[in-house]
Each structure stands twice: as structure tokens, then as C-alpha cells.
Write an enzyme that holds these catalytic residues in place. Structure first.
Site, PDB file in Angstrom:
ATOM      1  N   PHE A 274       0.871  -1.186   0.000  1.00 50.27           N
ATOM      2  CA  PHE A 274       0.000   0.000   0.000  1.00 50.27           C
ATOM      3  C   PHE A 274       0.903   1.229   0.000  1.00 50.27           C
ATOM      4  O   PHE A 274       1.880   1.287   0.747  1.00 50.27           O
ATOM      5  CB  PHE A 274      -0.869  -0.018   1.264  1.00 50.27           C
ATOM      6  CG  PHE A 274      -2.155   0.743   1.150  1.00 50.27           C
ATOM      7  CD1 PHE A 274      -3.358   0.083   0.959  1.00 50.27           C
ATOM      8  CD2 PHE A 274      -2.163   2.133   1.241  1.00 50.27           C
ATOM      9  CE1 PHE A 274      -4.545   0.793   0.872  1.00 50.27           C
ATOM     10  CE2 PHE A 274      -3.348   2.844   1.153  1.00 50.27           C
ATOM     11  CZ  PHE A 274      -4.548   2.173   0.974  1.00 50.27           C
TER      12      PHE A 274
ATOM     13  N   GLU B 208      -1.235  -5.870   7.714  1.00 46.29           N
ATOM     14  CA  GLU B 208      -0.763  -7.253   7.557  1.00 46.29           C
ATOM     15  C   GLU B 208       0.699  -7.420   8.005  1.00 46.29           C
ATOM     16  O   GLU B 208       1.200  -8.559   8.061  1.00 46.29           O
ATOM     17  CB  GLU B 208      -0.908  -7.695   6.091  1.00 46.29           C
ATOM     18  CG  GLU B 208      -2.341  -7.991   5.654  1.00 46.29           C
ATOM     19  CD  GLU B 208      -3.226  -6.763   5.484  1.00 46.29           C
ATOM     20  OE1 GLU B 208      -2.719  -5.730   5.000  1.00 46.29           O
ATOM     21  OE2 GLU B 208      -4.412  -6.820   5.858  1.00 46.29           O
TER      22      GLU B 208
ATOM     23  N   GLU C  34      -9.372  10.767   4.951  1.00 41.20           N
ATOM     24  CA  GLU C  34     -10.452  11.619   5.468  1.00 41.20           C
ATOM     25  C   GLU C  34     -11.177  10.996   6.656  1.00 41.20           C
ATOM     26  O   GLU C  34     -11.981  11.646   7.299  1.00 41.20           O
ATOM     27  CB  GLU C  34     -11.460  11.874   4.345  1.00 41.20           C
ATOM     28  CG  GLU C  34     -10.885  12.798   3.289  1.00 41.20           C
ATOM     29  CD  GLU C  34     -11.830  12.993   2.119  1.00 41.20           C
ATOM     30  OE1 GLU C  34     -12.915  12.385   2.125  1.00 41.20           O
ATOM     31  OE2 GLU C  34     -11.447  13.743   1.211  1.00 41.20           O
ATOM     32  N   THR C  35     -10.905   9.723   6.922  1.00 41.86           N
ATOM     33  CA  THR C  35     -11.628   9.050   8.011  1.00 41.86           C
ATOM     34  C   THR C  35     -10.655   8.671   9.123  1.00 41.86           C
ATOM     35  O   THR C  35      -9.456   8.941   9.042  1.00 41.86           O
ATOM     36  CB  THR C  35     -12.304   7.762   7.492  1.00 41.86           C
ATOM     37  OG1 THR C  35     -11.265   6.819   7.185  1.00 41.86           O
ATOM     38  CG2 THR C  35     -13.135   8.021   6.257  1.00 41.86           C
TER      39      THR C  35
ATOM     40  N   HIS D 176      -9.723   5.766   9.792  1.00 34.37           N
ATOM     41  CA  HIS D 176      -9.055   4.510   9.432  1.00 34.37           C
ATOM     42  C   HIS D 176      -7.570   4.566   9.793  1.00 34.37           C
ATOM     43  O   HIS D 176      -7.004   3.620  10.346  1.00 34.37           O
ATOM     44  CB  HIS D 176      -9.231   4.276   7.921  1.00 34.37           C
ATOM     45  CG  HIS D 176      -8.800   2.930   7.455  1.00 34.37           C
ATOM     46  ND1 HIS D 176      -9.554   1.804   7.632  1.00 34.37           N
ATOM     47  CD2 HIS D 176      -7.688   2.527   6.804  1.00 34.37           C
ATOM     48  CE1 HIS D 176      -8.924   0.764   7.119  1.00 34.37           C
ATOM     49  NE2 HIS D 176      -7.791   1.181   6.611  1.00 34.37           N
TER      50      HIS D 176
ATOM     51  N   PHE E 155      10.599  -0.733  13.619  1.00 30.61           N
ATOM     52  CA  PHE E 155       9.350  -0.128  13.153  1.00 30.61           C
ATOM     53  C   PHE E 155       9.659   0.950  12.113  1.00 30.61           C
ATOM     54  O   PHE E 155       9.758   2.132  12.432  1.00 30.61           O
ATOM     55  CB  PHE E 155       8.618   0.457  14.370  1.00 30.61           C
ATOM     56  CG  PHE E 155       7.241   0.972  14.078  1.00 30.61           C
ATOM     57  CD1 PHE E 155       6.223   0.106  13.714  1.00 30.61           C
ATOM     58  CD2 PHE E 155       6.946   2.324  14.185  1.00 30.61           C
ATOM     59  CE1 PHE E 155       4.941   0.587  13.458  1.00 30.61           C
ATOM     60  CE2 PHE E 155       5.674   2.808  13.933  1.00 30.61           C
ATOM     61  CZ  PHE E 155       4.667   1.933  13.567  1.00 30.61           C
TER      62      PHE E 155
HETATM   63  N1  INI Z   1      -2.529   0.438   4.483  1.00 28.80           N
HETATM   64  C1  INI Z   1      -1.346   1.066   4.454  1.00 28.80           C
HETATM   65  O1  INI Z   1      -0.287   0.406   4.471  1.00 28.80           O
HETATM   66  N2  INI Z   1      -1.287   2.421   4.409  1.00 28.80           N
HETATM   67  C2  INI Z   1      -2.411   3.195   4.386  1.00 28.80           C
HETATM   68  O2  INI Z   1      -2.293   4.444   4.338  1.00 28.80           O
HETATM   69  C3  INI Z   1      -3.669   2.548   4.414  1.00 28.80           C
HETATM   70  N3  INI Z   1      -4.883   3.341   4.370  1.00 28.80           N
HETATM   71  O3  INI Z   1      -4.808   4.563   4.404  1.00 28.80           O
HETATM   72  O4  INI Z   1      -5.984   2.784   4.308  1.00 28.80           O
HETATM   73  C4  INI Z   1      -3.703   1.142   4.463  1.00 28.80           C
HETATM   74  N4  INI Z   1      -4.871   0.468   4.496  1.00 28.80           N
HETATM   75  C5  INI Z   1      -4.967  -0.943   4.220  1.00 28.80           C
HETATM   76  C6  INI Z   1      -4.736  -1.795   5.470  1.00 28.80           C
HETATM   77  O5  INI Z   1      -3.381  -1.773   5.865  1.00 28.80           O
HETATM   78  C7  INI Z   1      -5.115  -3.261   5.194  1.00 28.80           C
HETATM   79  O6  INI Z   1      -4.331  -3.779   4.154  1.00 28.80           O
HETATM   80  C8  INI Z   1      -6.602  -3.414   4.829  1.00 28.80           C
HETATM   81  O7  INI Z   1      -7.416  -2.797   5.798  1.00 28.80           O
HETATM   82  C9  INI Z   1      -6.968  -4.910   4.719  1.00 28.80           C
HETATM   83  O8  INI Z   1      -6.699  -5.614   5.925  1.00 28.80           O
END
Ligand code: INI
Length: 145
Positions: free
Chosen positions: A13, A49, A76-77, A79, A104
Site C-alpha cells: 500500500f 498485515e 479523510e476518516t 481509518h 518499526f
Molecule cells: N494500508 C497502508 O499500508 N497504508 C495506508 O495508508 C492505508 N490506508 O490509508 O488505508 C492502508 N490500508 C490498508 C490496510 O493496511 C489493510 O491492508 C486493509 O485494511 C486490509 O486488511
């Protein structure tokens, strides 16, 4: 550093950012004398993960340290807050459960500019720093035991 094995677990990601974290961590280890074959790289989808993959790597007992790399950028959330909190807690849990350094190298930033400032910009290179910390912990352990 001979016969010391490192595992890097990196999330895909925000992969433009995490690829640069990975390059920094790998080059730092190679510059420190770690052999290419002693650096294993595992990819996972997102930062959430990372702790599970670090746990799997720790269970193999093959590595002297694990380097966790990811990039969480605020959206924006709320999360972002859940992801950051769980990833940092997971990192610490694996480290203490397996008695193994897990560094980390997960960027947690408000925006992408702040991330790039930490990839060789105004605030150093967090991939290199995560690798340097892993090396330092391997050396610290050798001094203690
Ligand atoms: N995962 C990231 O590594 N960075 C992010 O910024 C991010 N955002 O913003 O949503 C993100 N989301 C995915 C998350 O890590 C999981 O892969 C997903 O929720 C499935 O378990």
C-alpha cells in the site's frame, strides 16, 4: 557483518513510498557488509498485515532481526488511527513474544510530502534508519549475552 540474517517485511500500500523505504533498508544492510543472500524480503498488501508476516518470519527462527516497512498516510476518516495503532502494537508484541528485534520502519504521516521528507529529505531516511536500528540491536544483544 557475516552470517547474520535479516528479514524485511514491506507493505505494498502506497508502494511508491514503501519501495523507497525498501531500497534504503537494503542498501544500508549491504553497505554494512551484510550479504545479499542474508536479506530476505517478504511483501504484504497493507500495513495491517505487517505484524502477522513478521510473526511468521519470527516463527521460522531463521533471522536475527526483522525490519518492518510501511507507509500509512492520513485520509479523510479515522481509518488511519486504527491502522497506526494496531501496527505499532503488533510490532511490539512480535518483538517481545519472540525475543527478537523487530524495527518499526512504518511512516505514519499526514500527507505524502511528509513521507518524502523522510525518504532522504529533510528528516533523514526512515528505511535506512530501520535497518541501522536492526543492526544496532543485533550488536547490542551480542554484547549482553
Ligand atoms: N494500508 C497502508 O499500508 N497504508 C495506508 O495508508 C492505508 N490506508 O490509508 O488505508 C492502508 N490500508 C490498508 C490496510 O493496511 C489493510 O491492508 C486493509 O485494511 C486490509 O486488511
Amino acid at each position: 557483518m557475516k552470517n547474520v540474517k535479516f528479514a524485511i517485511v514491506v507493505s505494498d500500500f502506497n508502494c511508491e513510498i514503501t519501495e523507497r523505504l525498501l531500497q534504503g533498508a537494503q542498501s544500508h544492510l549491504l553497505m554494512a557488509g551484510v550479504a545479499m543472500e542474508d536479506i530476505y524480503v517478504a511483501h504484504v498488501p497493507g500495513a495491517i498485515e505487517l505484524p502477522l508476516a513478521a510473526q511468521w518470519l519470527a516463527q521460522t527462527k531463521k533471522y536475527h532481526a526483522i525490519i518492518m516497512l510501511g507507509a500509512v498516510v492520513r485520509g479523510e476518516t479515522s481509518h488511519y488511527d486504527y491502522v497506526c495503532q494496531q501496527v505499532s502494537a503488533g510490532c511490539m508484541r512480535v518483538m517481545l513474544t519472540f525475543n527478537l528485534p523487530v524495527t518499526f520502519g512504518v511512516l505514519t504521516t499526514e500527507n505524502e510530502d511528509q513521507a518524502y521528507d523522510r525518504l532522504g529529505g529533510a528528516h533523514g531516511h526512515k528505511g535506512e534508519e530501520a535497518a541501522a536500528t536492526a543492526l544496532a540491536m543485533v550488536k547490542a544483544r551480542a554484547m549482553i549475552f
